[in-house]
Design a protein around this motif. Sequence first.
Motif, PDB file in Angstrom:
ATOM      1  N   ALA A  83     -13.528  10.788  26.489  1.00 35.07           N
ATOM      2  CA  ALA A  83     -12.828  10.266  25.309  1.00 35.07           C
ATOM      3  C   ALA A  83     -11.992  11.350  24.660  1.00 35.07           C
ATOM      4  CB  ALA A  83     -13.854   9.708  24.312  1.00 35.07           C
ATOM      5  N   CYS A  84     -12.470  12.601  24.725  1.00 33.68           N
ATOM      6  CA  CYS A  84     -11.761  13.703  24.072  1.00 33.68           C
ATOM      7  C   CYS A  84     -10.467  14.055  24.780  1.00 33.68           C
ATOM      8  CB  CYS A  84     -12.658  14.941  24.013  1.00 33.68           C
ATOM      9  SG  CYS A  84     -13.119  15.583  25.648  1.00 33.68           S
ATOM     10  N   GLN A  86     -12.029  21.881  17.618  1.00 32.16           N
ATOM     11  CA  GLN A  86     -11.463  21.353  18.861  1.00 32.16           C
ATOM     12  C   GLN A  86     -12.540  20.950  19.858  1.00 32.16           C
ATOM     13  OE1 GLN A  86      -8.204  24.137  19.797  1.00 32.16           O
ATOM     14  NE2 GLN A  86      -7.559  22.720  21.388  1.00 32.16           N
ATOM     15  N   PRO A  87     -12.337  19.824  20.559  1.00 30.80           N
ATOM     16  CA  PRO A  87     -13.237  19.501  21.673  1.00 30.80           C
ATOM     17  C   PRO A  87     -13.100  20.560  22.762  1.00 30.80           C
ATOM     18  CG  PRO A  87     -11.822  17.629  21.102  1.00 30.80           C
ATOM     19  CD  PRO A  87     -11.279  18.816  20.382  1.00 30.80           C
ATOM     20  N   LEU A  88     -14.143  20.744  23.547  1.00 33.85           N
ATOM     21  CA  LEU A  88     -14.157  21.781  24.577  1.00 33.85           C
ATOM     22  C   LEU A  88     -14.476  21.174  25.942  1.00 33.85           C
ATOM     23  CD1 LEU A  88     -16.291  24.390  22.578  1.00 33.85           C
ATOM     24  CD2 LEU A  88     -13.795  24.392  22.828  1.00 33.85           C
ATOM     25  N   LEU A  89     -13.689  21.567  26.932  1.00 33.14           N
ATOM     26  CA  LEU A  89     -13.937  21.181  28.316  1.00 33.14           C
ATOM     27  C   LEU A  89     -14.216  22.451  29.113  1.00 33.14           C
ATOM     28  CD1 LEU A  89     -13.905  19.263  30.789  1.00 33.14           C
ATOM     29  CD2 LEU A  89     -11.407  19.554  30.859  1.00 33.14           C
ATOM     30  N   LEU A  93      -9.771  22.024  24.386  1.00 27.91           N
ATOM     31  CA  LEU A  93      -9.496  23.396  24.809  1.00 27.91           C
ATOM     32  C   LEU A  93     -10.344  23.650  26.049  1.00 27.91           C
ATOM     33  CD1 LEU A  93      -8.238  26.243  24.154  1.00 27.91           C
ATOM     34  CD2 LEU A  93     -10.405  26.735  22.985  1.00 27.91           C
ATOM     35  N   VAL A  94      -9.715  24.066  27.141  1.00 29.68           N
ATOM     36  CA  VAL A  94     -10.434  24.299  28.390  1.00 29.68           C
ATOM     37  C   VAL A  94     -10.989  25.722  28.400  1.00 29.68           C
ATOM     38  CG1 VAL A  94     -10.287  24.355  30.910  1.00 29.68           C
ATOM     39  CG2 VAL A  94      -8.946  22.678  29.621  1.00 29.68           C
ATOM     40  N   GLN A 120     -22.091  21.127  20.572  1.00 33.98           N
ATOM     41  CA  GLN A 120     -21.784  19.738  20.215  1.00 33.98           C
ATOM     42  C   GLN A 120     -20.357  19.348  20.580  1.00 33.98           C
ATOM     43  OE1 GLN A 120     -22.701  19.068  16.057  1.00 33.98           O
ATOM     44  NE2 GLN A 120     -24.706  20.065  16.259  1.00 33.98           N
ATOM     45  N   HIS A 121     -19.449  20.319  20.616  1.00 36.76           N
ATOM     46  CA  HIS A 121     -18.039  20.031  20.892  1.00 36.76           C
ATOM     47  C   HIS A 121     -17.700  20.028  22.382  1.00 36.76           C
ATOM     48  CE1 HIS A 121     -16.367  21.072  16.621  1.00 36.76           C
ATOM     49  NE2 HIS A 121     -17.107  19.982  16.647  1.00 36.76           N
TER      50      HIS A 121
END
Length: 289
Positions: free
Chosen positions: A283-284, A116-119, A54-55, A149-150
């Motif tokens: 990687a995410c 969710q990973p976060l950008l 998720l950006v 952490q995400h």
Amino acid sequence: MFRKLLRNLIKAPEALVIAYRMASSECQSKPLQVSPNLQLWRRNDSSPKSREPLVLLFCWLNAKPRAIGKYCSVYHNRGMDVVSIRSEASHFLWPTKSLALCEELFVYILKYHASQPLLVHSFSIGSFVYSVAALDMIKKSSRYGLIRQHICGQIFDSIVAGSLNHMSTGLVKTATHNTIAQTLLRNSINGYFALTHNHTVKFYNRAIRTCHRDIPNVPTLVFYSLDDPMCDFEAVNDLESSWKSRHMDVTVQCWDKSIHAGHLKEHPEEYLSTLDTFLKKLACAKSAL
């Protein structure tokens, strides 16, 4: 021969315009208004349980929805949804409002995007708001440590780097293009900072230190230009040195001439090529590309 030369001269800017339009076409989906300053821009085929990053788009001051949509379209084309965080002058002039905005964002993420990973992609003074968020995540690690952490990557786009004066310049130039009005406004802001030093200047200094020492240690991309009046290139070099001393993976894309918070429009091919190369490191993000 003259006609051929003329055709070639005409084609060059046309190619840039076409590349920009293809890269940043209008966002097809309408944003969901989460709060006055938060919007969720979802892809049409997005899944509620998406595992793509998720950006978090920390916008520049007074960013218009159409302009934000251009960047959302870039990320939608790469399989990612976007939450835009719009900041106002008051978030800069009274930092506790930035803290409230960050807390609002954290609560939303934990409720709807906890796994969710976060950008992070921050623009201009939006990078100050992100620094405030990073500071708050450290101070309240028991509540918001999971969010930190995400974070799998971060992008600083036209970062307003340098002294408090550079931040003030960014605010003034965004507020008006009239040079006389800019001078009056800058003097007023400097007077305001003198009166509110303990509540503003001390906070800004903490945010700057956080950006140097405690920003998440994840792959980092920096976009800036040497002719940007709101960005001290020596300060950017200092930031890069601080991050590399922490063994961070840092990529820098610098142009001699460009537009503050407008590098995508000014250099579309190079901007997107650099962005895609950076995203491949994460990687995410690989499943989304």
